[in-house]
Scaffold this active site. Sequence first.
Site, short mmCIF file in Angstrom:
data_model
loop_
_atom_site.label_atom_id
_atom_site.label_comp_id
_atom_site.label_asym_id
_atom_site.label_seq_id
_atom_site.Cartn_x
_atom_site.Cartn_y
_atom_site.Cartn_z
N THR A 169 43.14 21.50 57.74
CA THR A 169 43.37 23.06 57.94
C THR A 169 44.86 23.12 58.85
O THR A 169 45.23 22.46 59.91
CB THR A 169 42.25 23.54 58.55
OG1 THR A 169 41.05 23.66 57.91
CG2 THR A 169 42.58 25.21 59.40
N HIS A 203 33.28 21.22 50.10
CA HIS A 203 33.11 21.09 51.22
C HIS A 203 31.90 20.75 51.44
O HIS A 203 31.26 22.01 51.80
CB HIS A 203 34.17 22.18 51.81
CG HIS A 203 34.35 21.43 53.59
ND1 HIS A 203 33.63 20.44 54.17
CD2 HIS A 203 35.19 22.05 54.37
CE1 HIS A 203 34.26 20.39 55.46
NE2 HIS A 203 35.12 21.21 55.49
N ASN A 217 31.07 18.76 58.04
CA ASN A 217 31.63 19.44 59.24
C ASN A 217 30.93 20.72 59.63
O ASN A 217 31.54 21.44 60.05
CB ASN A 217 32.96 19.51 58.93
CG ASN A 217 33.64 18.37 59.00
OD1 ASN A 217 33.44 17.22 59.23
ND2 ASN A 217 35.03 18.39 58.51
N TYR A 274 29.79 23.09 57.89
CA TYR A 274 29.87 24.63 57.19
C TYR A 274 28.74 24.82 56.25
O TYR A 274 27.68 24.15 56.57
CB TYR A 274 31.20 24.37 56.58
CG TYR A 274 32.57 24.37 57.51
CD1 TYR A 274 32.61 25.47 58.23
CD2 TYR A 274 33.31 23.01 57.65
CE1 TYR A 274 33.73 25.26 59.35
CE2 TYR A 274 34.19 22.94 58.54
CZ TYR A 274 34.40 24.15 59.25
OH TYR A 274 35.41 24.09 60.31
N ASN A 328 31.04 21.44 64.74
CA ASN A 328 30.51 22.88 64.67
C ASN A 328 28.99 22.75 64.73
O ASN A 328 28.09 23.41 64.33
CB ASN A 328 30.86 23.57 63.25
CG ASN A 328 32.34 23.50 63.07
OD1 ASN A 328 32.88 24.26 64.02
ND2 ASN A 328 32.77 23.13 62.09
#
Length: 367
Positions: free
Chosen positions: A25, A178, A181, A183, A238
């Site tokens: 990112t 993805h 992480n 999400y 996260n």
Amino acid sequence: MPSLFDPTQAGDLHLANRIVLAPLTRSRAPGAIPTPLMAEYYAQRASGGLLITEATAISHQGQGYSDVPGLYSTSQLDGWKQVTRAVHDAGGKIVVQLWHVGRVSHNELQPHGGKPVAPSAITAKAQIVLIKGGVPTYVDTSEPRALDAGELPGIVHVYQAAARNAVETAGFDGVEIHGANGYLLDQFLKSGSNRRSDDYGGSIENRARLLLEVVRAITSAIGGGRTGIRLSPVAPANDVYDADPQPLFEYVVKQLATLNLAYLHIIEGATGGPRELPDRPFDYAALKAAYRTAGGKGAWMVNNGYDKALAEQALAGGADLIAFGRRYLANPDLVRRLREDAPLNTPDKATFYGGGAKGYTDYPALA
Ligand code: 8OZ
């Protein structure tokens, strides 16, 4: 033993070497639209066997940070066309990382200022980045709402449409889902964030259901040979946690084994942090064995803190591809530098997120 510099095949993708640009990112896409500067950044790194783009939102609902790119409007697709053209002109291959952040978002970034969506209404103890006046600011995530089961087919469809647009319109060589992480898909997988009592929560099979539906929808649209997936079995990123990750992820990779994917991309340990977590042990060799035993033929890509020596060790141990993050960010000619054992530029953390060319396209290549 294969070298890092030998060509290889990942599904339909013929790769010039085993060095991969990890998804990073960079928050340099105002209005979520990829820019010419991004095309320059990726083209500078085109000597890698495969470039994976930064995480790219599949919908407005999937957005969780300021100035990260999307893949759901005509201008975003047009922006990406410039990127893929620049990379292909430079002889590289590039896939786009398909991203839905789930609960890792903020009301300000959501359609009509609404709540971010999640498997369950549990707020992540995590922060997102809002860029105000060019200055990145860290803000707590907002309280999410639990998705209704009736909304899930729509999300699967949005993933599928993004994958189709990525290859048919934007010119990508493929996509990476993805699944890591913390999400949306990882939130569904892991017991700490998924307290659902319907077909999408509870058992391993149920928690893996959304991810597998997304993978099947995408492979049926663009083919498994152009589809990869990223997983992070134990990364605490996260605020995700699973009580028993080994059987969960072994189940997931066994299911994936039947779908003829281009590659599986595994983050070992804490993303961008320690490769071993004493409180979250995990056996990655057993994970790979489970995939191979179930007939999985995709390339096995590993990531997290790799240098050349560790990468060569991983290849000797049966990994096929090595994804480099910070080292590649700071060294556009990483392939050449690794081959020549040349010194590496040092990444500058202050310019990771947001801003312009500084700390982005101005890292020097070797003379
Ligand atoms: C750093 C900052 C914002 C997002 C990830 C997409 O961890 C990210 C991300 C990383 O996968």
